[in-house]
Design an enzyme around this catalytic site. Structure first.
Site, mmCIF file in Angstrom:
data_model
loop_
_atom_site.group_PDB
_atom_site.id
_atom_site.type_symbol
_atom_site.label_atom_id
_atom_site.label_comp_id
_atom_site.label_asym_id
_atom_site.label_seq_id
_atom_site.Cartn_x
_atom_site.Cartn_y
_atom_site.Cartn_z
ATOM 1 N N GLU A 111 42.295 42.289 41.400
ATOM 2 C CA GLU A 111 43.072 43.444 40.989
ATOM 3 C C GLU A 111 44.617 42.986 40.225
ATOM 4 O O GLU A 111 45.597 43.419 40.647
ATOM 5 C CB GLU A 111 43.704 44.226 42.538
ATOM 6 C CG GLU A 111 44.036 45.619 42.284
ATOM 7 C CD GLU A 111 42.967 46.518 41.472
ATOM 8 O OE1 GLU A 111 41.818 46.384 41.872
ATOM 9 O OE2 GLU A 111 43.597 46.974 40.403
HETATM 10 C C1 LIG Z 1 34.999 38.858 44.906
HETATM 11 C C2 LIG Z 1 35.281 39.819 43.689
HETATM 12 C C3 LIG Z 1 35.518 41.048 43.586
HETATM 13 C C4 LIG Z 1 35.833 41.776 42.451
HETATM 14 N N1 LIG Z 1 35.700 43.108 42.376
HETATM 15 C C5 LIG Z 1 36.007 43.733 40.982
HETATM 16 C C6 LIG Z 1 35.747 45.015 40.992
HETATM 17 O O1 LIG Z 1 35.180 45.838 41.661
HETATM 18 N N2 LIG Z 1 36.096 45.584 39.670
HETATM 19 C C7 LIG Z 1 36.230 44.666 38.604
HETATM 20 O O2 LIG Z 1 36.149 45.356 37.521
HETATM 21 N N3 LIG Z 1 36.384 43.451 38.866
HETATM 22 C C8 LIG Z 1 36.388 42.959 40.019
HETATM 23 N N4 LIG Z 1 36.598 41.305 40.124
HETATM 24 C C9 LIG Z 1 37.094 41.009 39.154
HETATM 25 C C10 LIG Z 1 38.801 40.319 39.059
HETATM 26 O O3 LIG Z 1 39.461 41.397 39.095
HETATM 27 C C11 LIG Z 1 38.916 39.055 38.089
HETATM 28 O O4 LIG Z 1 38.187 38.124 38.564
HETATM 29 C C12 LIG Z 1 40.494 39.056 38.026
HETATM 30 O O5 LIG Z 1 40.888 39.944 37.171
HETATM 31 C C13 LIG Z 1 40.676 37.719 36.928
HETATM 32 O O6 LIG Z 1 40.017 37.539 35.955
HETATM 33 P P1 LIG Z 1 38.986 36.443 35.646
HETATM 34 O O7 LIG Z 1 38.054 36.076 36.788
HETATM 35 O O8 LIG Z 1 38.415 36.636 34.128
HETATM 36 O O9 LIG Z 1 40.243 35.135 35.281
HETATM 37 P P2 LIG Z 1 40.853 34.828 33.866
HETATM 38 O O10 LIG Z 1 41.534 36.068 33.518
HETATM 39 O O11 LIG Z 1 39.831 34.150 33.222
HETATM 40 O O12 LIG Z 1 42.129 34.185 34.548
HETATM 41 C C14 LIG Z 1 41.913 32.668 34.758
HETATM 42 C C15 LIG Z 1 43.375 32.008 35.238
HETATM 43 O O13 LIG Z 1 44.275 32.204 33.940
HETATM 44 C C16 LIG Z 1 45.325 32.990 34.290
HETATM 45 N N5 LIG Z 1 45.686 33.845 33.240
HETATM 46 C C17 LIG Z 1 44.807 34.551 32.546
HETATM 47 N N6 LIG Z 1 45.464 35.232 31.468
HETATM 48 C C18 LIG Z 1 46.916 34.622 31.571
HETATM 49 C C19 LIG Z 1 48.052 34.927 30.775
HETATM 50 N N7 LIG Z 1 48.187 35.767 29.794
HETATM 51 N N8 LIG Z 1 49.247 34.318 31.222
HETATM 52 C C20 LIG Z 1 49.151 33.670 32.240
HETATM 53 N N9 LIG Z 1 48.066 33.253 33.066
HETATM 54 C C21 LIG Z 1 47.047 34.094 32.634
HETATM 55 C C22 LIG Z 1 44.980 33.800 35.495
HETATM 56 O O14 LIG Z 1 46.249 34.324 36.291
HETATM 57 C C23 LIG Z 1 44.072 33.000 36.398
HETATM 58 O O15 LIG Z 1 44.978 32.059 36.995
HETATM 59 C C24 LIG Z 1 36.457 40.909 41.169
HETATM 60 C C25 LIG Z 1 36.430 39.490 41.325
HETATM 61 C C26 LIG Z 1 36.011 38.859 42.402
HETATM 62 C C27 LIG Z 1 35.857 37.268 42.621
#
Ligand SMILES: Cc1cc2nc3c(=O)[nH]c(=O)nc-3n(C[C@H](O)[C@H](O)[C@H](O)COP(=O)(O)OP(=O)(O)OC[C@H]3O[C@@H](n4cnc5c(N)ncnc54)[C@H](O)[C@@H]3O)c2cc1C
Length: 587
Positions: free
Chosen positions: A439
């Site tokens: 989220e």
């Molecule tokens: C158990 C689980 C349930 C989930 N449920 C849902 C769901 O129901 N629906 C859905 O759509 N998604 C869901 N998600 C997805 C979740 O919302 C994402 O994993 C989350 O938004 C982070 O995206 P990412 O994993 O691609 O990480 P990334 O975006 O790749 O981020 C990796 C790291 O880089 C940092 N980062 C990225 N961009 C920036 C920036 N511009 N500036 C500074 N730091 C940055 C982040 O803070 C993080 O620490 C779920 C994930 C999990 C693990």
């Protein structure tokens, strides 16, 4: 150790947030006096303790599994869901015109805390369904609303949020799922979504997916993203269920925590395109999503409160029973219960104040959300909406960080037993760890706070809030008779630190945005510390100096507020060390 819903604490937080003032709620809180809210919370507490809590460990051990495209939830899950729905819990926070009970956000958040403390993996399902309901209610046509909302609100169908794709997580610009218009008003959706919570299960006959996708001629970036409703099973005009839509669960993730909550890889359109219906306007899907996301972020903050509360209850019970070492105060022979050791007392108090501060911040945010929706006076509504926008990233980030810290400290209280799964303490840490990630990660919350929320109304939203915190501290200072007086100083120092860091941010954002971004997370933590102090101070004031609340505030001021000036220094002076360090960034 059985979960006991902290009804008195939730009710106190609700009252402190000013949530029970029906005069301001334009009829939305009619008949909702304190006794009624207490009765709702007590009933929820009973359901949480008797139905959801007993499934918590089973869910953690068994998990959900995928069998030939079907997701099998843990034993007892479907029956618990049936009971949940039959008792009317799914309809609690939903719009009355579609069969909901329309209860204020504050009460809904109190109840949401109980579900998630009893069994967070179960609590995910109604939490996401509520998000989907909000999105359809905000953006859907009357036809979509009348066809889908009543059966989602009754709990007959659940809902999901499909945002994330492998290349589009924090940055939704990268979304590639496609939506082709067919000419008959519907669209055909193709693409893959990952990490979709409760994307597939058999607790209900239908699942309503809300999916972000792009039209063929959409502008690039976030301004070209649209929102679609994609049912698992198509719904005929007479409301009966028709053919299976072209959407399948292609895999389940193996996770560290919330193990029973199925986290699905969803494939749309493998057989020509899943039928989808536009929610809101073309290319404006993110606007609808962002309105809904504020509520969802607050709800995830409440999940943080829930896990922190649960971990604290477990640690307190253990510390009262476990005997080890002699008490420093030396009252007799034999081993003392570890709760007598000053270090354990410090840990337990830290867990308690983090939980209560987080609950107070979440309740203040929920109360502002209620006013923003219902207040009679339009200027009050506008002011409250600003407050919601400002506090939402704090509610999410502070509370979910608090959950991880409290869960980790809870393990420490248990000693070696904390590391052994039987105790249950380890599960809280594994469950809590996702909260600062999904989220919108807490890093993204901090950026949202600094870049979008501080500049709101040219800084007026922040200024008004800080003025109110100052008034709370003055009230603490003036209550010398109740033993509150000495507490004001560290609270005041923390506020001064936040004001200085905010001023620095105001200059850095336009002049040195990279430096502002480098300080965003410590700034967000600093803000949370001040907001948490405000929540605990209000609790102590409203309790008329009640000993326990005063002592908790004193502990918070002495051990948490005092860290604020250090964080302010990191914000204002720490950017260079972050930006200049050589971490081997790829060219
Ligand atoms: C158990 C689980 C349930 C989930 N449920 C849902 C769901 O129901 N629906 C859905 O759509 N998604 C869901 N998600 C997805 C979740 O919302 C994402 O994993 C989350 O938004 C982070 O995206 P990412 O994993 O691609 O990480 P990334 O975006 O790749 O981020 C990796 C790291 O880089 C940092 N980062 C990225 N961009 C920036 C920036 N511009 N500036 C500074 N730091 C940055 C982040 O803070 C993080 O620490 C779920 C994930 C999990 C693990």
């Amino acid at each position: 150790m059985t979960y006991q819903a902290p009804v008195n604490d939730i009710l106190a937080a609700l009252k402190c947030a000013g949530a029970l003032d029906p005069a301001m709620m334009n009829g939305a809180a009619e008949g909702l006096d304190e006794a009624t809210i207490r009765a709702i919370l007590e009933e929820a507490g009973k359901f949480g303790a008797e139905v959801l809590d007993p499934l918590n460990r089973i869910g953690d051990r068994t998990g959900s599994r995928l069998e030939n495209g079907r997701v099998v939830t843990p034993p007892g899950w479907a029956e618990a869901y049936r009971q949940f729905v039959n008792a009317g819990w799914s309809a609690l926070p939903c719009p009355i015109e579609y069969g909901g009970q329309g209860l204020p956000s504050t009460v809904a958040m109190g109840v949401c805390e109980i579900w998630n403390a009893a069994n967070i993996a179960f609590g995910m399902c109604p939490l996401l369904t509520n998000g989907a309901i909000d999105s359809i209610f905000i953006g859907g046509s009357d036809e979509l609303k009348s066809r889908y909302l009543p059966r989602m609100i009754s709990g007959e169908w659940t809902g999901t949020m499909n945002l994330t794709e492998p290349q589009a997580g924090s940055d939704l610009n990268g979304i590639t799922t496609r939506a082709m218009p067919t000419g008959d008003g519907t669209y055909r959706i193709t693409g893959t979504k990952i990490y979709i919570s409760y994307g597939e299960h058999e607790m209900t006959e239908n699942i309503i997916h809300l999916v972000l996708a792009r039209l063929p001629d959409a502008p690039p970036g976030t301004r070209g993203i649209s929102l679609f409703l994609v049912p698992k099973v198509l719904v005929n005009d007479d409301g009966s269920l028709g053919a299976r839509n072209d959407v399948v669960c292609a895999g389940l993730e193996h996770k560290m925590g919330i193990i029973a909550s199925p986290t699905c890889v969803m494939k749309f359109g493998e057989r020509g395109g899943a039928v989808g219906y536009l929610v809101g306007e073309e290319n404006r899907g993110l606007n609808t999503m962002f309105i809904m996301m504020n509520a969802a972020r607050l709800a995830v903050g409440v999940q943080g409160v829930a896990v922190a509360e649960r971990a604290t209850q477990r640690a307190l019970a253990f510390a009262r029973e476990r005997r080890q070492g002699r008490a420093a105060a030396g009252n007799g022979g034999g081993m003392a219960p570890i709760i007598q050791h000053p270090d354990i007392r410090r840990i337990l108090l830290t867990m308690q104040v983090l939980t209560k501060a987080a609950r107070g911040i979440c309740m203040a945010t929920a109360a502002a959300a209620d006013l923003a929706h219902h207040a009679n006076d339009p200027s009050l509504r506008e002011k409250a909406a600003g407050r919601v926008a400002l506090l939402t990233p704090i509610a999410k980030a502070f509370s979910t960080d608090a959950a991880v810290e409290a869960a980790s400290l809870g393990i420490q209280v248990h000693g070696g037993m904390g590391f052994i799964e039987e105790t249950g303490a380890a599960q809280h840490l594994r469950d809590a760890r996702i909260l600062p990630i999904y989220e919108g990660t807490n890093g993204i919350q901090a950026i949202d706070l600094v870049m979008r929320k501080l500049p709101l109304s040219a800084g007026a939203v922040l200024k008004t809030y800080l003025g109110e915190v100052e008034a709370t501290i003055e009230a603490i200072e003036s209550r010398s008779a109740e033993g509150l007086r000495g507490i004001a100083e560290p609270l005041g120092d923390a506020l001064v630190a936040l004001r200085r860091a905010s001023q620095w941010m105001g200059q850095a954002i336009p002049a040195e945005p990279e430096a502002a971004l480098a300080g965003a997370t410590p700034y967000c933590k600093l803000f949370g510390i001040v907001a948490g102090g405000d929540a605990l101070a209000k609790a102590a004031l409203s309790a008329g100096g009640e000993f326990n609340k005063t002592e908790l505030l004193r502990f918070y001021a002495d051990s948490i507020s005092v860290t604020a000036p250090g964080l302010a220094r990191t914000v204002m002076e720490g950017a260079r060390s972050v930006l200049d360090a050589n971490l081997g960034v790829p060219a």
